[in-house]
Design an enzyme around this catalytic site. Structure first.
Site, mmCIF file in Angstrom:
data_model
loop_
_atom_site.group_PDB
_atom_site.id
_atom_site.type_symbol
_atom_site.label_atom_id
_atom_site.label_comp_id
_atom_site.label_asym_id
_atom_site.label_seq_id
_atom_site.Cartn_x
_atom_site.Cartn_y
_atom_site.Cartn_z
ATOM 1 N N GLU A 73 0.880 -1.180 0.000
ATOM 2 C CA GLU A 73 0.000 0.000 0.000
ATOM 3 C C GLU A 73 0.908 1.218 0.000
ATOM 4 O O GLU A 73 1.482 1.588 1.035
ATOM 5 C CB GLU A 73 -0.903 -0.015 1.244
ATOM 6 C CG GLU A 73 -1.835 -1.214 1.333
ATOM 7 C CD GLU A 73 -2.963 -1.180 0.307
ATOM 8 O OE1 GLU A 73 -3.301 -0.080 -0.185
ATOM 9 O OE2 GLU A 73 -3.491 -2.248 -0.015
ATOM 10 N N CYS A 130 -2.132 9.546 2.633
ATOM 11 C CA CYS A 130 -1.661 8.978 1.352
ATOM 12 C C CYS A 130 -2.578 9.329 0.201
ATOM 13 O O CYS A 130 -2.117 9.448 -0.927
ATOM 14 C CB CYS A 130 -1.515 7.464 1.469
ATOM 15 S SG CYS A 130 -3.036 6.659 1.994
#
Ligand code: NAD
Length: 465
Positions: free
Chosen positions: A218, A252
């Site tokens: 991720e 993010c």
């Protein structure tokens, strides 16, 4: 006498051998164990809320409400969703068998992968280790959890609370930094789930390759945002400002930069300015709702991205307090410092482009982003974004909160990551779906294709295949 043996917390081989023995004992497989662990994790989040929120305040200056919203409440919703659906996810699925194999039966049976390693970053330091943990426990795995040393208060809090609530032989927290993670990565795991930057992802994937261990990565990158004149500029600006300056931009999926025509940019800038004031007041520095940068290294990195000549909102900072005001840069250019790497802080460059064609070309010329946002009510253009761009997720008219939909798998594509999780997708990551098949010995139809080969076998092939 000095010993060459490293301290126990560095004896990754001992830790992994111990937890593997627990997994091999089948303790983690029963549904009752999985449910008990998930319920215990939920209790941890409730009983430990004060300690967790205190640690988040110390590490990131994050206020209790934002901590609940983005960390503990999010996790509790994931747990509730998992507990609600786990029985269904675990049910073996019947699969169709072709005529050529009839009579026969087949099903897919989920089984745990084994011992998982979860390596987490500092920016959502509670959510990011524990969300994959939920999937790993639901799937019946034992787990080694490595929180980020960059958020030390949260790391210590998790290390203290988790053994008190969860099965402390099947879920082990290893605190530490590069040395500890490197030691862990030498060991054999059945899955490695890594969240963080792409440089370390390469280290993780290389280590995983030595054991042929599957990985979920991720990662991040620059998530672009397109906005045009077809939307309500004030409402859009509020959503953009919230998504960008939440957690002081250390998200993010925060919009990394905006693409807009000069005319739209001129309208958007005052609306962003107003939205920032509405949310954080005239002095965000003294507003508890506004978080801090994680450490001075990152403050310095971010300050180098702020070109005072392009600063149209914010720009104030106090390195000692790890404070950088919500900042908007205009007009930003592709070769600006702020446009090279992921910003990961409260700095929003607006890049003027001629039109939507130029914006799509700009996006396609760069790495595939984790998220792509388009604020437009032009449906033909929306279809073009769907068909002509690639990103971990594509979101219209809002940003960031898409990751709270448990049935929307969350992850990247290309350099923004591999594999997606949340909800059932998390359960699937940590499961192997084993095909189980059976065929009665009578009638012995398989004999029709056995040697000696001749016309009869050919006729069977022509008829069946
Ligand atoms: P970080 O520095 O905390 O590192 C992440 C983890 O990697 C930590 O546990 C750390 O101990 C470990 N690590 C660091 N160096 C290592 C090495 N050399 N060998 C082995 N392990 C090592 O966090 P970060 O990488 O700065 O996190 C920020 C990045 O993560 C950003 O790019 C962001 O976009 C991305 N991110 C992605 C998601 C997502 O869900 N896709 C979520 C959050 C953050």
């Amino acid at each position: 006498m000095a010993s060459d043996t490293p301290p126990i917390h560095l004896r990754a081989d001992v830790v992994v051998a111990g937890i593997r023995a627990i997994f091999e004992s089948d303790r983690t497989r029963p549904l009752a164990w999985r449910i008990a662990q998930l319920q215990a994790l939920d209790r941890l989040l409730v009983d430990g809320a004060e300690a967790i929120h205190g640690a988040l305040l110390a590490d990131l200056g994050k206020c209790a409400i934002e901590s609940r919203l983005t960390e503990t409440a999010f996790l509790r919703a994931e747990i509730a969703h998992t507990l609600k659906h786990l029985r269904r996810w675990l049910r073996p699925k019947r699969i169709a068998i072709p005529l050529s194999l009839q009579p026969a039966h087949g099903r897919l049976v989920p089984e745990p992968l084994g011992v998982a390693l979860v390596i987490a970053p500092w920016n959502y330091p509670v959510q990011l280790p524990l969300a994959p943990l939920i999937g790993a426990l639901a799937a019946g795995n034992a787990v080694v959890l490595k929180p980020s040393e960059v958020s030390p208060n949260v790391s210590a809090t998790l290390a203290r609370l988790i053994p008190r609530y969860l099965d402390n032989e099947a879920v082990i927290v290893v605190e530490g930094g590069i040395a500890e993670t490197t030691a862990l990565l030498r060991e054999q795991f059945d899955h490695i789930f890594y969240t963080g930057n792409s440089a370390v992802a390469r280290v993780v994937m290389t280590a995983a390759a030595q054991h042929l261990t599957p990985v979920t990565l991720e990662l991040g990158g620059k998530s672009p945002l397109w906005i045009d004149e077809s939307v309500d500029m004030e409402a859009a600006a509020r959503r953009i400002a919230w998504a960008k300056f939440l957690n002081a931009g250390q998200t993010c999926v925060a919009p990394d930069y905006v693409l807009a025509t000069p005319a739209v940019a001129e309208k958007l800038i005052p609306c962003l300015h107003d939205a920032i004031r509405e949310m954080y007041g005239d002095d965000p520095r003294n507003n508890p709702a506004y978080a801090r940068i994680i450490n001075t290294r990152h403050v310095e990195r971010l300050l180098a991205l702020i070109d005072p000549m392009r600063c149209v909102s914010g720009g104030e900072h106090d390195a000692g307090e790890r404070y950088i005001a919500p900042t908007v840069l205009y007009p930003a250019r592709a070769d600006d410092a702020s446009m090279q790497d992921e910003i990961f802080g409260p700095v929003l460059p607006i890049v003027p482009v001629a039109d939507a064609d130029a914006a799509i070309a700009f996006i396609r010329a760069r790495s595939k982003p984790l998220a792509l946002y388009a604020f437009t009510s032009d449906h033909a253009l929306r279809r073009r974004f769907v068909g002509e761009t690639s990103s971990g997720a594509l979101v219209f008219d809002f940003a960031v909160a898409h990751l709270t939909a448990p049935d929307m798998p969350f992850g990247g594509v290309g350099t923004s990551g591999m594999g997606a999780y949340h909800g059932e997708a998390s359960f699937r990551i940590f499961s192997h779906f084993k095909p189980v098949m059976g065929k009665p010995l009578w009638p012995d139809t398989l004999r029709l294709i056995f040697p000696p080969y001749g016309k009869a076998v050919e006729r069977v092939i022509d008829w069946l295949l």
